[in-house]
Design a protein around this motif. Structure first.
Motif, PDB file in Angstrom:
ATOM      1  N   ALA A   1       1.030  -1.075   0.003  1.00  0.00           N
ATOM      2  CA  ALA A   1       0.298  -0.103   0.405  1.00  0.00           C
ATOM      3  C   ALA A   1       1.047   1.267  -0.162  1.00  0.00           C
ATOM      4  O   ALA A   1       0.223   2.442  -0.284  1.00  0.00           O
ATOM      5  CB  ALA A   1      -0.745  -0.037   1.464  1.00  0.00           C
ATOM      6  N   ALA A   2       2.303   0.991   0.474  1.00  0.00           N
ATOM      7  CA  ALA A   2       3.140   2.362   0.697  1.00  0.00           C
ATOM      8  C   ALA A   2       3.541   2.303  -0.910  1.00  0.00           C
ATOM      9  O   ALA A   2       3.703   3.958  -1.068  1.00  0.00           O
ATOM     10  CB  ALA A   2       3.762   2.393   1.732  1.00  0.00           C
ATOM     11  N   ARG A   3       3.503   2.047  -1.651  1.00  0.00           N
ATOM     12  CA  ARG A   3       4.072   2.115  -2.803  1.00  0.00           C
ATOM     13  C   ARG A   3       3.132   1.671  -4.177  1.00  0.00           C
ATOM     14  O   ARG A   3       3.072   2.025  -5.238  1.00  0.00           O
ATOM     15  CB  ARG A   3       5.124   1.747  -3.109  1.00  0.00           C
ATOM     16  CG  ARG A   3       5.029   0.118  -3.123  1.00  0.00           C
ATOM     17  CD  ARG A   3       7.022  -0.042  -3.532  1.00  0.00           C
ATOM     18  NE  ARG A   3       6.686  -1.745  -3.286  1.00  0.00           N
ATOM     19  CZ  ARG A   3       6.983  -2.736  -2.441  1.00  0.00           C
ATOM     20  NH1 ARG A   3       6.749  -2.312  -1.634  1.00  0.00           N
ATOM     21  NH2 ARG A   3       7.319  -4.487  -3.128  1.00  0.00           N
ATOM     22  N   CYS A   4       1.792   0.895  -4.133  1.00  0.00           N
ATOM     23  CA  CYS A   4       1.063   0.771  -4.937  1.00  0.00           C
ATOM     24  C   CYS A   4      -0.380   1.547  -5.018  1.00  0.00           C
ATOM     25  O   CYS A   4      -0.421   1.937  -3.597  1.00  0.00           O
ATOM     26  CB  CYS A   4       0.372  -0.613  -5.421  1.00  0.00           C
ATOM     27  SG  CYS A   4       2.615  -1.537  -5.274  1.00  0.00           S
ATOM     28  N   PRO A   5      -0.878   2.068  -6.250  1.00  0.00           N
ATOM     29  CA  PRO A   5      -2.719   2.973  -5.654  1.00  0.00           C
ATOM     30  C   PRO A   5      -3.597   1.333  -5.011  1.00  0.00           C
ATOM     31  O   PRO A   5      -2.570  -0.087  -5.521  1.00  0.00           O
ATOM     32  CB  PRO A   5      -2.713   2.814  -7.529  1.00  0.00           C
ATOM     33  CG  PRO A   5      -1.283   3.343  -8.078  1.00  0.00           C
ATOM     34  CD  PRO A   5      -0.490   1.363  -7.521  1.00  0.00           C
ATOM     35  N   ILE A   6      -3.998   2.050  -4.221  1.00  0.00           N
ATOM     36  CA  ILE A   6      -5.416   1.253  -3.482  1.00  0.00           C
ATOM     37  C   ILE A   6      -6.345   1.771  -3.601  1.00  0.00           C
ATOM     38  O   ILE A   6      -6.381   3.114  -3.667  1.00  0.00           O
ATOM     39  CB  ILE A   6      -4.797   0.983  -2.087  1.00  0.00           C
ATOM     40  CG1 ILE A   6      -4.109   2.415  -1.306  1.00  0.00           C
ATOM     41  CG2 ILE A   6      -3.222   0.041  -1.875  1.00  0.00           C
ATOM     42  CD1 ILE A   6      -4.704   2.093   0.216  1.00  0.00           C
ATOM     43  N   GLU A   7      -7.612   0.859  -3.481  1.00  0.00           N
ATOM     44  CA  GLU A   7      -8.816   1.603  -3.439  1.00  0.00           C
ATOM     45  C   GLU A   7     -10.005   1.244  -2.663  1.00  0.00           C
ATOM     46  O   GLU A   7      -9.702  -0.021  -1.742  1.00  0.00           O
ATOM     47  CB  GLU A   7      -9.289   0.692  -4.818  1.00  0.00           C
ATOM     48  CG  GLU A   7      -8.493   1.700  -5.694  1.00  0.00           C
ATOM     49  CD  GLU A   7      -9.832   1.489  -7.045  1.00  0.00           C
ATOM     50  OE1 GLU A   7     -10.550   0.362  -7.100  1.00  0.00           O
ATOM     51  OE2 GLU A   7      -9.423   1.922  -8.751  1.00  0.00           O
ATOM     52  N   VAL A   8     -10.299   1.928  -1.684  1.00  0.00           N
ATOM     53  CA  VAL A   8     -11.446   1.622  -0.643  1.00  0.00           C
ATOM     54  C   VAL A   8     -12.915   2.165  -1.252  1.00  0.00           C
ATOM     55  O   VAL A   8     -13.274   3.173  -1.229  1.00  0.00           O
ATOM     56  CB  VAL A   8     -10.842   1.690   0.786  1.00  0.00           C
ATOM     57  CG1 VAL A   8     -11.005   3.270   0.569  1.00  0.00           C
ATOM     58  CG2 VAL A   8     -11.883   1.798   1.800  1.00  0.00           C
ATOM     59  N   ALA A   9     -13.817   1.571  -0.647  1.00  0.00           N
ATOM     60  CA  ALA A   9     -15.236   2.190  -1.067  1.00  0.00           C
ATOM     61  C   ALA A   9     -15.851   2.870   0.836  1.00  0.00           C
ATOM     62  O   ALA A   9     -15.015   2.218   1.507  1.00  0.00           O
ATOM     63  CB  ALA A   9     -16.085   1.084  -1.201  1.00  0.00           C
ATOM     64  N   ARG A  10     -16.230   3.749   0.147  1.00  0.00           N
ATOM     65  CA  ARG A  10     -17.140   5.181   1.939  1.00  0.00           C
ATOM     66  C   ARG A  10     -18.270   4.781   0.901  1.00  0.00           C
ATOM     67  O   ARG A  10     -18.289   5.801  -0.351  1.00  0.00           O
ATOM     68  CB  ARG A  10     -16.249   5.802   2.052  1.00  0.00           C
ATOM     69  CG  ARG A  10     -14.775   5.120   2.616  1.00  0.00           C
ATOM     70  CD  ARG A  10     -14.936   4.927   3.900  1.00  0.00           C
ATOM     71  NE  ARG A  10     -13.450   3.921   4.717  1.00  0.00           N
ATOM     72  CZ  ARG A  10     -13.347   3.813   4.298  1.00  0.00           C
ATOM     73  NH1 ARG A  10     -13.082   2.526   3.807  1.00  0.00           N
ATOM     74  NH2 ARG A  10     -12.404   2.900   5.393  1.00  0.00           N
ATOM     75  N   THR A  11     -18.582   5.475   2.454  1.00  0.00           N
ATOM     76  CA  THR A  11     -20.518   5.922   2.109  1.00  0.00           C
ATOM     77  C   THR A  11     -20.233   7.791   2.460  1.00  0.00           C
ATOM     78  O   THR A  11     -19.728   7.858   3.467  1.00  0.00           O
ATOM     79  CB  THR A  11     -21.508   5.296   2.207  1.00  0.00           C
ATOM     80  OG1 THR A  11     -21.449   4.009   1.297  1.00  0.00           O
ATOM     81  CG2 THR A  11     -23.169   6.321   2.100  1.00  0.00           C
ATOM     82  N   VAL A  12     -20.807   8.563   1.216  1.00  0.00           N
ATOM     83  CA  VAL A  12     -20.274  10.044   1.855  1.00  0.00           C
ATOM     84  C   VAL A  12     -21.642  10.842   2.508  1.00  0.00           C
ATOM     85  O   VAL A  12     -22.701  10.404   2.612  1.00  0.00           O
ATOM     86  CB  VAL A  12     -20.690  11.069   0.904  1.00  0.00           C
ATOM     87  CG1 VAL A  12     -20.160  12.426   0.635  1.00  0.00           C
ATOM     88  CG2 VAL A  12     -19.568  10.359  -0.051  1.00  0.00           C
ATOM     89  N   ASN A  13     -20.985  11.075   3.677  1.00  0.00           N
ATOM     90  CA  ASN A  13     -22.589  11.278   4.911  1.00  0.00           C
ATOM     91  C   ASN A  13     -22.764  13.101   4.170  1.00  0.00           C
ATOM     92  O   ASN A  13     -22.202  13.286   3.338  1.00  0.00           O
ATOM     93  CB  ASN A  13     -21.870  11.621   6.287  1.00  0.00           C
ATOM     94  CG  ASN A  13     -20.497  12.846   6.215  1.00  0.00           C
ATOM     95  OD1 ASN A  13     -20.598  13.476   5.581  1.00  0.00           O
ATOM     96  ND2 ASN A  13     -20.435  12.526   7.501  1.00  0.00           N
ATOM     97  N   ALA A  14     -23.948  13.462   5.327  1.00  0.00           N
ATOM     98  CA  ALA A  14     -25.003  14.600   4.754  1.00  0.00           C
ATOM     99  C   ALA A  14     -23.652  15.966   4.377  1.00  0.00           C
ATOM    100  O   ALA A  14     -23.915  16.675   3.645  1.00  0.00           O
ATOM    101  CB  ALA A  14     -25.906  14.904   5.914  1.00  0.00           C
ATOM    102  N   CYS A  15     -22.957  15.468   4.979  1.00  0.00           N
ATOM    103  CA  CYS A  15     -21.992  17.209   4.985  1.00  0.00           C
ATOM    104  C   CYS A  15     -20.889  16.800   3.939  1.00  0.00           C
ATOM    105  O   CYS A  15     -20.338  17.453   3.938  1.00  0.00           O
ATOM    106  CB  CYS A  15     -20.730  17.127   6.464  1.00  0.00           C
ATOM    107  SG  CYS A  15     -22.582  17.586   7.571  1.00  0.00           S
ATOM    108  N   GLY A  16     -20.888  15.349   3.259  1.00  0.00           N
ATOM    109  CA  GLY A  16     -19.945  15.689   2.220  1.00  0.00           C
ATOM    110  C   GLY A  16     -18.479  14.692   2.787  1.00  0.00           C
ATOM    111  O   GLY A  16     -17.638  15.453   2.242  1.00  0.00           O
TER     112      GLY A  16
END
Length: 206
Positions: A51-66
């Motif tokens: 993770a320190a040197r390669c692109p990583i992805e993660v999913a998240r839900t944005v809250n009401a404040c963005g």
């Protein structure tokens, strides 16, 4: 699970993916104790130290404040994305926020040495091996055409040359520094007939 990744599932649904601490001997011992051979992995490999040197992805839900939470930080990605499920792609000094083919770029607030602690992150998938890369010059209106499909990347990129990775289902657009600007679904089945960007003229073929 294997010697690199452990997927945690409940009722057939993946809960999280974490780096594995097992070695080959541990896996052999588990099989001897009655462990079953697993089916297809429900997600990609956990990045671990990569993770320190390669692109990583993660999913998240944005809250009401963005805002989204990531690695113990609250990160503002924009109120227009409130309530939406987004993919955060951490690549070097940049973070890309992807939602329904739209992309927002911003400085990455998580330093590389802290990215291994994001337990549900995955290595960013590599482009498909059958992808075709072409060049296109962005028009003064911030768009270009490839395979008969019009793609908008914004006025800020007008008159610049971009690279497009064309697959059967998607178009990945990159700037001259290799940063992904946008990913959109492919809506045509036309073949690529032009691979280089024209210098100054706007064309409508291929």
């Amino acid at each position: 699970m294997d010697s690199t990744t452990v997927h945690v599932s409940l009722d057939g649904k993946r809960i999280k993916t974490v780096p594995s601490r097992l070695n080959t001997a541990d896996l052999v011992r588990l099989r001897a104790d009655g462990a079953r051979v697993a089916g297809p992995a429900p997600a990609g490999r956990a990045p671990g130290p990569l993770a320190a040197r390669c692109p990583i992805e993660v999913a998240r839900t944005v809250n009401a404040c963005g805002v989204v939470g990531l690695a113990g930080q609250q990160i503002t990605v924009g109120v227009p994305l409130a309530g939406r499920r987004v993919t955060l792609r951490l690549d070097g000094p940049l973070m890309q926020v992807v939602a329904d083919g739209m992309l927002v770029r911003m400085p990455c607030p998580i330093p590389p040495q802290r990215r291994a602690c994001i337990s549900d992150a995955q290595l960013s998938p590599l482009p498909p091996q059958d992808a075709v890369r072409v060049g296109r010059k962005v028009s003064t209106r911030g768009s270009f055409q490839v395979c008969g499909q019009q793609v908008q990347v914004g006025m800020v990129h007008a008159r610049t040359v971009v690279s497009v990775e064309v697959t059967d289902t998607t178009l990945h657009v990159f700037d001259q520094d290799g940063h992904r600007l946008r990913t959109v679904p492919r809506t045509t089945s036309l073949e690529v007939t032009r691979f280089k960007a024209y210098g100054t003229k706007n064309r409508t073929t291929g």
